[in-house]
Scaffold this motif. Sequence first.
Motif, short mmCIF file in Angstrom:
data_model
loop_
_atom_site.label_atom_id
_atom_site.label_comp_id
_atom_site.label_asym_id
_atom_site.label_seq_id
_atom_site.Cartn_x
_atom_site.Cartn_y
_atom_site.Cartn_z
N ARG A 49 -6.16 -0.14 8.49
CA ARG A 49 -4.73 0.19 8.56
C ARG A 49 -4.11 0.29 7.16
O ARG A 49 -3.27 1.14 6.90
CB ARG A 49 -3.98 -0.88 9.34
N THR A 50 -4.56 -0.61 6.27
CA THR A 50 -4.04 -0.55 4.91
C THR A 50 -4.43 0.77 4.26
O THR A 50 -3.63 1.42 3.59
CB THR A 50 -4.61 -1.72 4.08
N PRO A 57 -7.34 -4.59 9.78
CA PRO A 57 -6.26 -4.55 8.77
C PRO A 57 -6.63 -3.70 7.55
O PRO A 57 -5.78 -3.00 7.02
CB PRO A 57 -6.09 -6.02 8.39
N ASP A 90 -4.98 3.55 5.79
CA ASP A 90 -4.14 4.60 6.40
C ASP A 90 -2.73 4.60 5.81
O ASP A 90 -2.07 5.64 5.79
CB ASP A 90 -4.04 4.39 7.92
N ALA A 91 -2.28 3.40 5.38
CA ALA A 91 -0.90 3.30 4.91
C ALA A 91 -0.73 3.84 3.49
O ALA A 91 0.39 4.08 3.06
CB ALA A 91 -0.43 1.85 4.96
N VAL A 92 -1.84 4.02 2.77
CA VAL A 92 -1.73 4.52 1.39
C VAL A 92 -1.51 6.03 1.45
O VAL A 92 -2.22 6.73 2.15
CB VAL A 92 -3.02 4.21 0.59
N PRO A 93 -0.50 6.54 0.73
CA PRO A 93 -0.28 7.99 0.74
C PRO A 93 -1.40 8.74 -0.01
O PRO A 93 -1.92 8.22 -1.00
CB PRO A 93 1.06 8.14 0.02
N PRO A 101 0.82 -1.22 0.00
CA PRO A 101 0.00 0.00 0.00
C PRO A 101 0.85 1.27 0.00
O PRO A 101 0.41 2.31 -0.44
CB PRO A 101 -0.81 -0.12 1.29
N ARG A 102 2.10 1.15 0.48
CA ARG A 102 2.98 2.33 0.48
C ARG A 102 3.32 2.77 -0.94
O ARG A 102 3.75 3.88 -1.16
CB ARG A 102 4.27 1.99 1.22
#
Lengths: 161, 665
Positions: A97-98, A94, A100-103, A75-76
């Motif tokens: 959170r995924t 999850p 949230d992890a994407v810019p 996801p980053r």
Amino acid sequence: MLSLWRKIRRTGRVAEPAPPLPDGERPERAAVLGGSVQIRHVDAGSCNGCEVEIGSAFGPVHDGERYGARLVASPRHADVLLVTGVVTRNMAEPLRRTFDAVPAPKLVVAVGDCARDCGVFAGAYGVAGAVRDVVPVDVEIPGCPPRPEAIVEGLRKLTGR
Amino acid sequence: MNLAATGMAAAVAIGLMTALIAALLPARPALIGTGTALTGAAAVAAGAAALAGGSFSVVLPDVLPLSGVSLTLDPLGALFVAVTGGVAVAAGIYSVSYADTADLRARGVQTALPVFVVAMVLVPAAANVGTLLVCWELMALASLVLVVAEHRRGPRVASAGRWYAVMTHLGFVSVLIGLMVFVAQAPDDSFTALREAGRQLSPAVAGVVFVLTLAGFASKAGIVPLHAWLPRAHPEAPSHVSALMSAAMVNLGVYGVVRVGVDLLGGGPAWWWLLVLALGAVSAVYGILQAAMSSDLKRLLGLSTTENMGLVLIGVGAAGLFASSGDHALAALALTAALLHLVGHAAFKTVLFLAAGSVLHATGTRDLDALGGLRPVMPVTTAAFGVGALAASALPPGTAFVSEWLLLQALIHGLPAGGVAAAIAMPVAVAAVALTAGLAVATFVKAFGVGFLAKPRSDAVVDAHESPLTMLAGMGVAAVVCVVLALWPAGILPAVQAAAGGVAVSGDVILRLDQVTGALSPLLLALGLVAAVVVVAGVVRTAAVRRVRRTARLWDCGGGPMSARMEYTATSFAEPLQRVFDDVVQPELDVDVSHHQESRYLVQAVEYRRKVPDRIERRLYQPVLRLIAAWGRAGRGLAPGSVHRYLGYGFYAVCGVLILLAVTR
């Protein structure tokens, strides 16, 4: 090596001719991506039917990559989350959170009937809800499972190509 | 008496006095450690004075029967005396707190430490064969006592001691026979007489002497295939002893090769040095490959000693090869590189072993797979190990970088020097040095990254504590020497060149090679590196200021929290290398999958075992050991325990001798 060349020559080009660009509303934020969309796929509780069709959408016949969409490994690296299946209770956190992890700027595509409105699993004991109950959804692709053409069409709304 | 003689006398006197105190009085590790450190300091002073031009020579005919004690400190010996002394200073200071355990307070162990140091200081100063062999044996016996000091810890220590005892004595026998053959051709056993006799030896005798002494000295230096004791004894010995053995004792093997081959025999044919070069190249690559696979911290360091001694022998071999083809400038360069590497190795291996000992002291384990996360709890030890690891990898600004660069320069420029043999040997040696350097980086990244960074992998690490002050001081002394050697090798180059017997490199800040083109400045390189880091950090900082700072969760696949079991281990880090070198190391893998009783589809546990056996050991040592065992079993039939039978053997033997004499006389 030689057999590979022979195979390539015998098979020839299998990709279907590109269908016309789908009309319909294009999410505003998708324009920022400039036609290059990096996608992370998240299985939130799918039966893997949608996964088979996604694989097919990025296979040689429908070849989603020629429209600027590409599957990535984290996801980053991604602009878009491609979520399949109902969101099960174990996968709700999850998935959050995924997301949230994407810019930013980021978009979410819900693939399949389960992701849209829980499909046949609506009301089951392990289901936390549809994707839009957990993260904001921008594009929905209906079908159980959706045909690869439908998935490609949905992604082309994001790439605009 | 000049300073060198005073220093040597002081070193021997302080060392023996310390040993006497240790033998007579109850254990006082502080006193013994201080005495050992002072012995080392005196040796450093003696070595430095002799290197500066104040060499001395003394003959004491009454001390040792038959041959007498004869000592000379020439530049070559002085360098080794100084290096040994330096290691002893660090190890002595370190041992003040480290040796304060029940096992190490034993009287014999406390006595053996200063004796070991004195013997090591005397070996390079010996000026006749008798003195050399007595000191050599004293060194072997004292170190053996120290290796088995912690024998209560388990049977592995005793096994390591047995291997060490047998190997070191076989080596001693080999050196003894070689030197006896040599002495038989000379009027007496002094090195001056041998030096003259060595010029007139027939090639066959000279070859026998060289090969026999090379075998003995190489086994002391841990050179493949005589290295089997080294990865056993170094891990099991107490850490300050490991440092002394690995940083000082193995050097004396190289000293022996240089002293006998170059000095006493006066060079020799090219095949001697090709042999040395080949042994060095094989040791370097094989040693570091085994080290890269090892997940025992001290075993890894021990195997890295084999690697570094291999690199030194590559330099020595190249120097001999160039000298035999008449190119003395290149020979001096190669020998300078070899000796500089030896000094650098002594410095960084001392730091590394002392730091490993500090870890062992705090956590009770040296298994890298159980360590990790030591940085917050043991910051000084971590910093010291970091300095040592950087110095050991041939990257600027590291200690080994300068010497390996010089070595590579000598090898590359040696290509046109020595005919067909050099044309084949040099590219292979360059490749071996390059491969070794690359693997060394991977090995020390593994040792430092897995051992000290990341999260703790076991409870032992969580309860760890920083070591006492004297241990930190011992490490600190050696670490500072490492940094100085890395940044300003010109400070020690005159001494090394005096020992190598020729000036090959000149310059203070910028090192310039004589005769061949090449220049390097470790200091400017390090400054450039620091400047680049500062510039990049500054640019990133200014660019980052304009953006809003956002704290995000570490990406853990959304599952989290990540446990220590998810980290890279030493085994998994080395796995790709193990695959690449599968044919060379031949690891033994074992995967056991156990299933639940209800269903074969449910896995209960997966157990993975990997063992990297020493292939050379299995091929070379096992058959010999089996042969000896078979020999013993065959002999058992002759000794049934009957006194009559034994008397009969004696009777028939005497009769046989009498008949033989009657027939032949």
